[in-house]
Design a protein around this motif. Sequence first.
Motif, PDB file in Angstrom:
ATOM      1  N   GLY A   1      22.919  25.094  47.175  1.00  0.00           N
ATOM      2  CA  GLY A   1      21.762  24.391  47.712  1.00  0.00           C
ATOM      3  C   GLY A   1      21.110  25.048  48.905  1.00  0.00           C
ATOM      4  O   GLY A   1      20.302  24.418  49.590  1.00  0.00           O
ATOM      5  N   VAL A   2      21.429  26.316  49.162  1.00  0.00           N
ATOM      6  CA  VAL A   2      20.848  27.046  50.296  1.00  0.00           C
ATOM      7  C   VAL A   2      19.888  28.098  49.753  1.00  0.00           C
ATOM      8  O   VAL A   2      20.307  29.038  49.074  1.00  0.00           O
ATOM      9  CB  VAL A   2      21.941  27.708  51.150  1.00  0.00           C
ATOM     10  CG1 VAL A   2      21.317  28.473  52.311  1.00  0.00           C
ATOM     11  CG2 VAL A   2      22.933  26.672  51.654  1.00  0.00           C
TER      12      VAL A   2
ATOM     13  N   GLN B   1      18.502  20.598  47.316  1.00  0.00           N
ATOM     14  CA  GLN B   1      18.482  21.522  48.445  1.00  0.00           C
ATOM     15  C   GLN B   1      19.281  20.966  49.626  1.00  0.00           C
ATOM     16  O   GLN B   1      19.143  19.809  49.992  1.00  0.00           O
ATOM     17  CB  GLN B   1      17.055  21.814  48.895  1.00  0.00           C
ATOM     18  CG  GLN B   1      16.979  22.919  49.938  1.00  0.00           C
ATOM     19  CD  GLN B   1      15.574  23.157  50.433  1.00  0.00           C
ATOM     20  OE1 GLN B   1      14.925  22.252  50.933  1.00  0.00           O
ATOM     21  NE2 GLN B   1      15.088  24.390  50.300  1.00  0.00           N
ATOM     22  N   VAL B   2      20.111  21.825  50.212  1.00  0.00           N
ATOM     23  CA  VAL B   2      20.859  21.495  51.418  1.00  0.00           C
ATOM     24  C   VAL B   2      20.147  22.061  52.647  1.00  0.00           C
ATOM     25  O   VAL B   2      20.098  21.423  53.697  1.00  0.00           O
ATOM     26  CB  VAL B   2      22.303  22.041  51.323  1.00  0.00           C
ATOM     27  CG1 VAL B   2      23.040  21.884  52.650  1.00  0.00           C
ATOM     28  CG2 VAL B   2      23.065  21.356  50.196  1.00  0.00           C
ATOM     29  N   HIS B   3      19.598  23.278  52.474  1.00  0.00           N
ATOM     30  CA  HIS B   3      18.910  23.916  53.607  1.00  0.00           C
ATOM     31  C   HIS B   3      17.879  24.898  53.073  1.00  0.00           C
ATOM     32  O   HIS B   3      18.162  25.710  52.186  1.00  0.00           O
ATOM     33  CB  HIS B   3      19.907  24.645  54.494  1.00  0.00           C
ATOM     34  CG  HIS B   3      19.277  25.298  55.680  1.00  0.00           C
ATOM     35  ND1 HIS B   3      18.700  24.589  56.716  1.00  0.00           N
ATOM     36  CD2 HIS B   3      19.101  26.621  55.995  1.00  0.00           C
ATOM     37  CE1 HIS B   3      18.215  25.427  57.617  1.00  0.00           C
ATOM     38  NE2 HIS B   3      18.453  26.656  57.196  1.00  0.00           N
ATOM     39  N   GLU B   4      16.674  24.837  53.618  1.00  0.00           N
ATOM     40  CA  GLU B   4      15.589  25.737  53.237  1.00  0.00           C
ATOM     41  C   GLU B   4      15.803  27.114  53.878  1.00  0.00           C
ATOM     42  O   GLU B   4      15.892  27.236  55.100  1.00  0.00           O
ATOM     43  CB  GLU B   4      14.243  25.164  53.680  1.00  0.00           C
ATOM     44  CG  GLU B   4      13.057  26.104  53.498  1.00  0.00           C
ATOM     45  CD  GLU B   4      12.650  26.301  52.049  1.00  0.00           C
ATOM     46  OE1 GLU B   4      11.907  27.259  51.767  1.00  0.00           O
ATOM     47  OE2 GLU B   4      13.068  25.484  51.182  1.00  0.00           O
TER      48      GLU B   4
ATOM     49  N   GLY C   1      21.007  28.314  59.867  1.00  0.00           N
ATOM     50  CA  GLY C   1      20.962  26.909  59.511  1.00  0.00           C
ATOM     51  C   GLY C   1      22.251  26.309  59.001  1.00  0.00           C
ATOM     52  O   GLY C   1      22.357  25.091  58.859  1.00  0.00           O
ATOM     53  N   ILE C   2      23.262  27.140  58.727  1.00  0.00           N
ATOM     54  CA  ILE C   2      24.558  26.658  58.234  1.00  0.00           C
ATOM     55  C   ILE C   2      25.633  27.192  59.164  1.00  0.00           C
ATOM     56  O   ILE C   2      25.832  28.406  59.262  1.00  0.00           O
ATOM     57  CB  ILE C   2      24.845  27.104  56.788  1.00  0.00           C
ATOM     58  CG1 ILE C   2      23.702  26.704  55.848  1.00  0.00           C
ATOM     59  CG2 ILE C   2      26.171  26.518  56.315  1.00  0.00           C
ATOM     60  CD1 ILE C   2      23.538  25.219  55.666  1.00  0.00           C
ATOM     61  N   LYS C   3      26.338  26.330  59.836  1.00  0.00           N
ATOM     62  CA  LYS C   3      27.387  26.766  60.755  1.00  0.00           C
ATOM     63  C   LYS C   3      28.624  27.230  59.987  1.00  0.00           C
ATOM     64  O   LYS C   3      28.912  26.750  58.887  1.00  0.00           O
ATOM     65  CB  LYS C   3      27.761  25.628  61.707  1.00  0.00           C
ATOM     66  CG  LYS C   3      26.678  25.254  62.722  1.00  0.00           C
ATOM     67  CD  LYS C   3      27.171  24.217  63.706  1.00  0.00           C
ATOM     68  CE  LYS C   3      28.276  24.792  64.586  1.00  0.00           C
ATOM     69  NZ  LYS C   3      28.704  23.825  65.646  1.00  0.00           N
ATOM     70  N   ASN C   4      29.353  28.145  60.615  1.00  0.00           N
ATOM     71  CA  ASN C   4      30.638  28.640  60.091  1.00  0.00           C
ATOM     72  C   ASN C   4      30.495  29.324  58.727  1.00  0.00           C
ATOM     73  O   ASN C   4      31.413  29.300  57.909  1.00  0.00           O
ATOM     74  CB  ASN C   4      31.666  27.506  59.991  1.00  0.00           C
ATOM     75  CG  ASN C   4      32.023  26.935  61.345  1.00  0.00           C
ATOM     76  OD1 ASN C   4      31.712  27.518  62.380  1.00  0.00           O
ATOM     77  ND2 ASN C   4      32.671  25.777  61.360  1.00  0.00           N
ATOM     78  N   LEU C   5      29.340  29.921  58.505  1.00  0.00           N
ATOM     79  CA  LEU C   5      29.101  30.662  57.259  1.00  0.00           C
ATOM     80  C   LEU C   5      28.521  32.019  57.628  1.00  0.00           C
ATOM     81  O   LEU C   5      27.516  32.111  58.340  1.00  0.00           O
ATOM     82  CB  LEU C   5      28.137  29.898  56.362  1.00  0.00           C
ATOM     83  CG  LEU C   5      27.851  30.513  54.982  1.00  0.00           C
ATOM     84  CD1 LEU C   5      29.121  30.630  54.156  1.00  0.00           C
ATOM     85  CD2 LEU C   5      26.805  29.680  54.234  1.00  0.00           C
TER      86      LEU C   5
END
Length: 630
Positions: free
Chosen positions: A347-348, A361-364, A592-596
Amino acid sequence: MSYRSVNNQKINIQASTWKTKMSGVGGPQFYGPPFAASCPGSSFVLFMSLVDSIFRNMPDVDDSYHRVKPKTRPDEIYDYIVVGGGAGGSTVAGRLAESEKYKILVIEAGTDEPTVMQVPALNLAFGNSNETSWGYKLDPEPVACRGSPQNRCAWSRAKMLGGCSSHHGLGYVRGVPRNYDDWEAAGNKGWSYKDVLPYFKKSEGNSEVGRLFSSRYHGTRGPMTIESYNYRPEILPDFFEAAKRAGFPISPDTNGEQFIGFSQIQGNMRKGVRVSCAKAFLRPHRNNPYLHVMLNSTATKIIINKDKVAVGVEFVYKKQYFTVMARKEVILAGGIVNTPQLLLLSGVGPKEDLDRVGIKQVHELPGVGKNLTDHVSVGVTLALKKLKNYNDLTWNAVQQYQKNRGGPLSAPGLTQLFGRFNSKYADKKGDNPDMLFMSYGFQAKCSRTGQEHELEDPEHPDAPKTIRISPTLLHPKSRGYISLRSKDPLEAPIIVANYLTESEDQERLLEAVRTLLRIFETTTLLKDKYGLELNKTTYGDCSTKHKFNSDGYWKCAMLYQTLPGEHQSSSCRMGPPSDRFAVVDNELRVYGIKNLRIADASVIPFPISGNTLATVVMVAEKAADFIKQK
């Protein structure tokens, strides 16, 4: 156990099957499919099985006792989960494993690297096998790949531990300093050449520093051994002499001060045996109880919580789905195809791409799967009329390799010939070469008997030996993309390279062809000694539509026989926050996504002036340091 006679010698033949060789825990195993399986017919089975058995019983080649023993079931939680055990994944996991306070899981979709591919001359043995390669077919190309069915070129991306470091041509070539300075100029602080050179040196264990190479550019203590080949085809020094007579420079070290010119490159090998990233970085930690490796395991989703934190990974192993959690980070190292594919499955990415396949979608993140680039080539075939097309895989060559890891099998043929130059289109500073010459020939292929004068093609006994030199475009303007075909994580994604869609790319590649041919038009040295002639390849109907060797002929040829450079990059590029299509920041963290984090070729901002392996290892080395400093 049976015995057969080869060249009047009685040889013990052991079965070469992809099964455990000895019962009992920790016993050595056979790695990879039988060597004969890479050959086109039953007439090859006897000799190739014999060769297979010999290689599998060389401890330093098979290396059974030093390989990482894979898990068959993961634990529930780890500190770090590394998705992909290729060049980047093996490097970052191995560096993290140096501190035994971390619990690490590596999820690799393929198996361990085959034994036979540790022999340098046999690097192409399983390059297209479904067991060791993803076997990607591009979607129909708009203008190129016309000689492939449905205009779909193939990509041989490795699916095995060590990734492409386990099956590429062993060339250790970095980009040039300007490449990395341009990265920093684009807003990626800490990625200039002076910043990345220590990381190149950190991974490198170059055995010839102080003798042939300078410590200013090379390291000696790294786990990846880099050496010169101790065998080279006879034509190689003659080619260098012909190039010099034609006015081309010869570089003693393409990774050093003089990075422009023809060179005999070094390879990632140790005493005649390949050193993959898995061998260099993972195997030293095989006894670390906190390093777990799952093979034949395909990641299907990154688990991202409501706060947009990556907390785990879902993957499938033997048709069973597992979910493992990460206390600290998830590190993506699936490569230029699988990393953007997994982000999209999770979803990213661009909303329109996700909506099309029904993924919420999780993050654009508009840049996921975009900006895809690859070096692109056309093959120039040269016939050596004074040499018959004899097979290079002979019993004598096998014996030389068995005795001291020398002879023709200890080098990947003519692949060690490398050339990098500026065309008339290159930057006027001359520090960012845009042409590359990659070479192929004198490589061991399937043999029926191993006799010294066995013809590669018995149906054409008078056929001469041929070599191929591929003029290659280093900085194409054309850009492609990767997207999902469906929400099925096991279905291959859409891949469009858009090779040569920019007309300027065609003009630049034509210039590279003309530059190469200047060598053979300037001097008769190779013609006199080897009978070298430019092969009148038809390239489909190009030879009937255009006069041979005309500009029209070569432009037609490059669109017909389009050769992927297999140096793909940039599908999740690194860039500053102001770059709308940047996917990771200068510490390789996904926006926009932590720890990735990402540690593979997909983060490379712009294509480099060379092969990608050394750069991927450098990126992973920096990723490991970023993680440790967190």
